[in-house]
Design an enzyme around this catalytic site. Structure first.
Site, short mmCIF file in Angstrom:
data_model
loop_
_atom_site.label_atom_id
_atom_site.label_comp_id
_atom_site.label_asym_id
_atom_site.label_seq_id
_atom_site.Cartn_x
_atom_site.Cartn_y
_atom_site.Cartn_z
N LYS A 11 -1.56 -17.93 1.86
CA LYS A 11 -0.42 -17.86 0.95
C LYS A 11 0.65 -18.91 1.28
O LYS A 11 0.64 -19.50 2.37
CB LYS A 11 0.17 -16.44 1.00
CG LYS A 11 -0.84 -15.38 0.53
CD LYS A 11 -0.21 -14.01 0.43
CE LYS A 11 -1.22 -12.98 -0.06
NZ LYS A 11 -0.60 -11.66 -0.34
N TYR A 51 -3.25 -11.59 -10.33
CA TYR A 51 -2.78 -10.29 -9.82
C TYR A 51 -2.52 -9.29 -10.93
O TYR A 51 -1.74 -8.35 -10.74
CB TYR A 51 -1.51 -10.51 -8.99
CG TYR A 51 -1.77 -11.02 -7.58
CD1 TYR A 51 -2.41 -10.22 -6.64
CD2 TYR A 51 -1.38 -12.29 -7.19
CE1 TYR A 51 -2.64 -10.66 -5.35
CE2 TYR A 51 -1.61 -12.74 -5.88
CZ TYR A 51 -2.24 -11.93 -4.97
OH TYR A 51 -2.47 -12.36 -3.69
N PHE A 59 6.54 -4.45 -7.18
CA PHE A 59 6.53 -5.73 -6.46
C PHE A 59 5.85 -6.85 -7.24
O PHE A 59 5.73 -7.97 -6.74
CB PHE A 59 5.86 -5.56 -5.09
CG PHE A 59 4.44 -5.03 -5.16
CD1 PHE A 59 3.37 -5.88 -5.36
CD2 PHE A 59 4.19 -3.67 -5.00
CE1 PHE A 59 2.06 -5.39 -5.42
CE2 PHE A 59 2.90 -3.17 -5.06
CZ PHE A 59 1.82 -4.04 -5.27
N ARG A 87 -11.54 -7.96 5.76
CA ARG A 87 -10.37 -7.07 5.76
C ARG A 87 -10.05 -6.61 7.18
O ARG A 87 -8.89 -6.42 7.54
CB ARG A 87 -10.60 -5.89 4.81
CG ARG A 87 -10.53 -6.35 3.36
CD ARG A 87 -10.87 -5.26 2.38
NE ARG A 87 -9.81 -4.29 2.21
CZ ARG A 87 -8.73 -4.49 1.46
NH1 ARG A 87 -8.54 -5.64 0.84
NH2 ARG A 87 -7.83 -3.54 1.33
N ARG A 104 -2.95 -11.27 9.81
CA ARG A 104 -1.63 -10.90 9.27
C ARG A 104 -0.64 -10.58 10.38
O ARG A 104 0.56 -10.84 10.24
CB ARG A 104 -1.78 -9.72 8.31
CG ARG A 104 -2.33 -10.18 6.95
CD ARG A 104 -2.66 -9.02 6.06
NE ARG A 104 -2.91 -9.44 4.70
CZ ARG A 104 -3.54 -8.67 3.80
NH1 ARG A 104 -3.99 -7.48 4.14
NH2 ARG A 104 -3.73 -9.11 2.57
N ASN A 114 2.38 -12.03 3.42
CA ASN A 114 1.52 -11.50 4.49
C ASN A 114 0.35 -12.43 4.84
O ASN A 114 -0.74 -11.99 5.17
CB ASN A 114 1.02 -10.09 4.11
CG ASN A 114 0.23 -10.06 2.83
OD1 ASN A 114 0.11 -11.09 2.15
ND2 ASN A 114 -0.33 -8.92 2.48
N HIS A 117 -4.57 -13.44 1.44
CA HIS A 117 -5.17 -12.46 0.54
C HIS A 117 -6.63 -12.28 0.94
O HIS A 117 -7.27 -13.23 1.38
CB HIS A 117 -5.10 -12.96 -0.91
CG HIS A 117 -5.93 -12.15 -1.85
ND1 HIS A 117 -5.50 -10.94 -2.36
CD2 HIS A 117 -7.18 -12.35 -2.36
CE1 HIS A 117 -6.45 -10.43 -3.14
NE2 HIS A 117 -7.47 -11.27 -3.16
N GLU A 128 -12.75 -13.01 -8.31
CA GLU A 128 -11.71 -13.88 -7.73
C GLU A 128 -12.28 -15.25 -7.35
O GLU A 128 -11.64 -16.27 -7.57
CB GLU A 128 -11.09 -13.19 -6.51
CG GLU A 128 -10.27 -11.97 -6.89
CD GLU A 128 -9.80 -11.14 -5.71
OE1 GLU A 128 -9.13 -10.12 -5.96
OE2 GLU A 128 -10.10 -11.50 -4.56
P1 CMP Z 1 -2.79 -9.12 -1.33
O1 CMP Z 1 -3.93 -8.81 -0.45
O2 CMP Z 1 -2.62 -10.54 -1.77
O3 CMP Z 1 -2.88 -8.20 -2.64
C1 CMP Z 1 -1.75 -7.81 -3.37
C2 CMP Z 1 -0.48 -8.17 -2.70
O4 CMP Z 1 0.66 -7.47 -3.13
C3 CMP Z 1 -0.58 -7.81 -1.24
O5 CMP Z 1 -1.45 -8.68 -0.59
C4 CMP Z 1 0.88 -7.89 -0.81
O6 CMP Z 1 1.26 -9.20 -0.45
C5 CMP Z 1 1.58 -7.49 -2.06
N1 CMP Z 1 2.13 -6.16 -1.91
C6 CMP Z 1 1.46 -5.00 -1.82
N2 CMP Z 1 2.32 -3.99 -1.67
C7 CMP Z 1 3.55 -4.51 -1.68
C8 CMP Z 1 4.86 -3.97 -1.55
N3 CMP Z 1 5.06 -2.66 -1.39
N4 CMP Z 1 5.88 -4.83 -1.60
C9 CMP Z 1 5.69 -6.16 -1.76
N5 CMP Z 1 4.46 -6.73 -1.88
C10 CMP Z 1 3.42 -5.91 -1.82
#
Ligand code: CMP
Length: 139
Positions: A11, A51, A59, A87, A104, A114, A117, A128
């Site tokens: 990211k 997304y 969010f 994961r 992460r 974070n 992805h 994806e």
């Molecule tokens: P990712 O694995 O990219 O998939 C969806 C993303 O949404 C996740 O990682 C986080 O970065 C984001 N995400 C999920 N939950 C929250 C939250 N509560 N607040 C902000 N971002 C979130």
């Protein structure tokens, strides 16, 4: 449908903070084969589409704005049981809750930023991967 690929993005914050080398090292160390990889940047529209499963969640706007805010690294990774294995390697969504040694934990800033992805299912991994890569970009 292949059960052995997953899709990842490094990211914008992790890319900007020069974490790309560390993430790729961990991916290689864990035995993944990098099938496809590119540096690119999502438009806001593309981030919304990628997304869209999260559309309507509190969010979502923040996520879309962040993911389109700068360059990312997109990649397809191959390994037996790739989705679950990756994961485990990346750790919990929130870096504060991620296990020691995970990507992460070491490279993430907060739950939104974070670091990486990772696909959450074999089906989404295929969707994806195809969002970013054509067949002739895979090796
Ligand atoms: P990712 O694995 O990219 O998939 C969806 C993303 O949404 C996740 O990682 C986080 O970065 C984001 N995400 C999920 N939950 C929250 C939250 N509560 N607040 C902000 N971002 C979130």
């Amino acid at each position: 449908m292949s059960a052995d690929i997953t899709f990842t993005m490094i990211k914008p914050t992790a890319f900007k903070n020069n974490c790309t080398g560390k993430v790729l090292y961990k991916i290689n160390e864990a035995g993944f084969k990098v099938v496809a990889m590119k540096i690119t940047r999502l438009s806001k529209k593309e981030a919304m589409k990628f997304y869209e499963v999260h559309a309507g969640r509190p969010f979502y706007d923040e996520l879309v704005n962040f993911m389109s805010s700068g360059p990312i690294v997109a990649a397809i990774l191959e390994k037996e049981n790739a989705v679950d294995a990756y994961r485990t390697l990346i750790g919990a969504t929130n870096p504060a809750e991620a296990a020691e040694g995970t990507i992460r934990k070491e490279c993430g800033t907060n739950i939104g930023e974070n670091a990486v992805h990772g696909s959450d299912s074999d089906e989404n991994a295929v969707i994806e991967a195809s969002f970013f890569f054509s067949q002739i970009e895979r090796f």
